[in-house]
Design a protein around this motif. Structure first.
Motif, PDB file in Angstrom:
ATOM      1  N   ARG A 271       0.820  -1.211   0.000  1.00  0.00           N
ATOM      2  CA  ARG A 271       0.000   0.000   0.000  1.00  0.00           C
ATOM      3  C   ARG A 271       0.855   1.264   0.000  1.00  0.00           C
ATOM      4  NH1 ARG A 271      -4.741   1.731   4.361  1.00  0.00           N
ATOM      5  NH2 ARG A 271      -5.072   3.822   3.521  1.00  0.00           N
ATOM      6  N   LEU A 274       1.820   3.178  -3.264  1.00  0.00           N
ATOM      7  CA  LEU A 274       0.875   3.958  -4.048  1.00  0.00           C
ATOM      8  C   LEU A 274       1.201   5.441  -3.938  1.00  0.00           C
ATOM      9  CD1 LEU A 274      -2.513   2.249  -3.054  1.00  0.00           C
ATOM     10  CD2 LEU A 274      -1.057   1.746  -5.023  1.00  0.00           C
ATOM     11  N   SER A 285      -7.617   3.063  -6.317  1.00  0.00           N
ATOM     12  CA  SER A 285      -6.520   2.278  -6.891  1.00  0.00           C
ATOM     13  C   SER A 285      -6.899   0.808  -7.021  1.00  0.00           C
ATOM     14  CB  SER A 285      -5.264   2.431  -6.028  1.00  0.00           C
ATOM     15  OG  SER A 285      -4.837   3.780  -5.987  1.00  0.00           O
ATOM     16  N   ARG A 303       2.003  -1.743 -11.685  1.00  0.00           N
ATOM     17  CA  ARG A 303       2.714  -1.283 -10.481  1.00  0.00           C
ATOM     18  C   ARG A 303       3.423   0.045 -10.735  1.00  0.00           C
ATOM     19  NH1 ARG A 303       3.596  -6.849  -9.300  1.00  0.00           N
ATOM     20  NH2 ARG A 303       5.310  -6.984 -10.772  1.00  0.00           N
ATOM     21  N   LEU A 306       0.967   2.947 -10.728  1.00  0.00           N
ATOM     22  CA  LEU A 306       0.443   3.184  -9.376  1.00  0.00           C
ATOM     23  C   LEU A 306       1.459   3.926  -8.506  1.00  0.00           C
ATOM     24  CD1 LEU A 306      -1.272  -0.252  -8.665  1.00  0.00           C
ATOM     25  CD2 LEU A 306      -2.418   1.931  -9.084  1.00  0.00           C
ATOM     26  N   ARG A 307       2.735   3.707  -8.764  1.00  0.00           N
ATOM     27  CA  ARG A 307       3.781   4.353  -7.962  1.00  0.00           C
ATOM     28  C   ARG A 307       4.005   5.814  -8.346  1.00  0.00           C
ATOM     29  NH1 ARG A 307       7.593  -0.815  -9.079  1.00  0.00           N
ATOM     30  NH2 ARG A 307       7.049  -2.097  -7.261  1.00  0.00           N
TER      31      ARG A 307
END
Length: 455
Positions: A271, A274, A285, A303, A306-307
């Protein structure tokens, strides 16, 4: 379908109405466009030049005229005279969303996102994921760019990610998303829909024309959206912050997992990786994860986005830090539940600017949550007296009623000390003072930056 010479009435000349009228005129239809307000501007002049007949400051009688089709803008209530007359006469009524869908080139896959809160962030995130995965994707709809306005940028076989509202969904007749998502349902727009049941029914229409090979993404933690699974034709995928659903994505001990029905859960990321913070953005998300995976996006690419994905404008958008005080623009928080999620996002003491036009909401739960979180409440707009009454009943005592929006921002600045957050999250619509929430947020940012630059 040939549009040449077809007689079409467009009701409402906001963003989507103007875009629909322009596109229909370009296709050769005989377009009449009307609005109950007396409007002016370059876009309207361009419509008239393109051959659109404009009726402003009122509505036409359509009984004798009988247009072949009526296109309605989302801001037009369903009971307005031309819409009521069209229903009586059996004339089809489409939303701009339905029109755009019918004009899409062949092979386009539609991804549609709705819900009370989180639509814009999730739509933007899904679009970015697809684009960074190398897929041709266009983002539009209720997010601010009418889908019909983007038709010429949409290629055959591409992807369209659109935010859709309950107003748009009321007037669809074939809109068929390959992947649909309902993020959450809380009371909103009850002044328009009349009841919570009607509002829920409008939202659920997002999956009305789906088929067995499609996907519907639902919030497992929300009993209203979870219950929609019983009426779904497509494959149901759930997301949850609280427990592992039968199939979908979930959070477990700080880690995001997913399982699209194989029975073998896979770890996606932690988590903390994120880029979007807050419990509401975790839900957004988790929903975006399912949309992407159902379309074949590789987990590693997912991934990466999302980062790195940034906050969208007007949703918990950092504006500036002035003398140790952080200013946050959450103008898109137009109902109590959105503001409640904003309050949860920060541990710091809060100076909250709220108020505007109430859309039929009850402020009781919001003001109860303010107690112990909001050190100073600044109220403005039509709903200020109602908000103040609820806040005082909840035990808040540090409350200021501002005469206008600029005075509200000045008061919040005066009350803040280093370590505080000044949060604009109105819990109300903007229409009593601004054209839309974007204008409200832009004015807030301009006032804050002016203070910063003044030293």
């Amino acid at each position: 379908m040939s549009w040449q010479g077809k007689s079409i009435l467009v009701v409402g000349l906001g963003h989507s109405g103007r875009a629909a009228a322009a596109e229909l005129a370009r296709l050769g239809a005989r377009v009449t466009a009307c609005d109950h307000q007396t409007l002016e501007g370059e876009e309207l002049a361009a419509l008239a030049k393109a051959g659109v007949k404009l009726i402003l400051g009122g509505y036409p009688e359509i009984g004798e005229w009988r247009p072949e089709l009526v296109i309605t803008s989302p801001g037009v209530p369903t009971g307005e005279p031309p819409l009521a007359a069209a229903r009586e006469l059996g004339i089809p009524i489409w939303s701009e969303l339905e029109l755009a869908y019918r004009l899409l080139p062949p092979g386009v896959k539609v991804i549609a996102i709705t819900g009370t809160n989180g639509k814009t962030t999730t739509t933007s995130l899904c679009g970015r994921i697809l684009q960074e995965a190398g897929l041709p994707a266009v983002v539009g709809g209720n997010i601010g760019i009418p889908l019909v306005k983007e038709l010429r940028d949409i290629k055959p076989g591409s992807y369209v990610v659109c935010e859709v509202s309950s107003f748009q969904l009321e007037a669809i007749t074939s809109f068929h998303p390959r992947v649909a998502a309902v993020l959450n349902i809380t009371p909103d727009h009850l002044d328009r829909h009349g009841s919570l049941a009607n509002y829920i029914a409008a939202k659920e229409r997002i999956m009305a024309y789906q088929e067995a090979g499609d996907f519907i993404v639902l919030n497992y933690d929300d009993p209203v959206t979870r219950a929609m699974a019983a009426r779904a034709r497509g494959q149901v995928l759930y997301f949850s912050r609280q427990e592992r659903p039968p199939q979908g994505s979930w959070l477990e001990e700080g880690v995001i997992y997913y399982d699209l029905g194989t029975g073998k859960p896979a770890c996606l990321c932690h988590r903390e990786e994120l880029s979007l913070k807050g419990s509401h953005n975790l839900e957004n998300s988790l929903a975006a994860v399912l949309v992407a995976l159902s379309l074949g996006v590789e987990p590693e690419q997912l991934r990466q986005t999302l980062r790195t994905f940034p906050a969208v404008p007007h949703r918990l958008e950092p504006v500036a830090e002035i003398n140790g005080v952080h200013y946050i623009n959450d103008s898109k928080g137009t109902n109590p539940e959105a503001t409640m999620k904003a309050l949860e996002a920060y541990p710091n003491p809060l100076i909250l600017i709220a108020g505007g036009r109430n859309k039929g909401s009850d402020f009781t739960l919001l003001t109860q949550q303010m107690a112990g979180r909001v050190k100073h409440l600044v109220l403005v707009g039509e709903a200020a007296p109602e908000l103040e009454a609820a806040a005082r009943k909840a035990g808040l005592t540090s409350i200021y009623r501002a005469r206008d929006f600029a005075a509200a921002v000045q008061e919040a600045c005066r009350a803040a000390v280093p370590g505080d957050i000044v949060l604009l999250s109105p819990a109300c619509a903007s229409w009593d003072m601004f054209k839309n929430y974007e204008e409200r947020g832009d004015v807030f940012k301009a006032l804050v930056l002016k203070m910063r630059d003044a030293g």
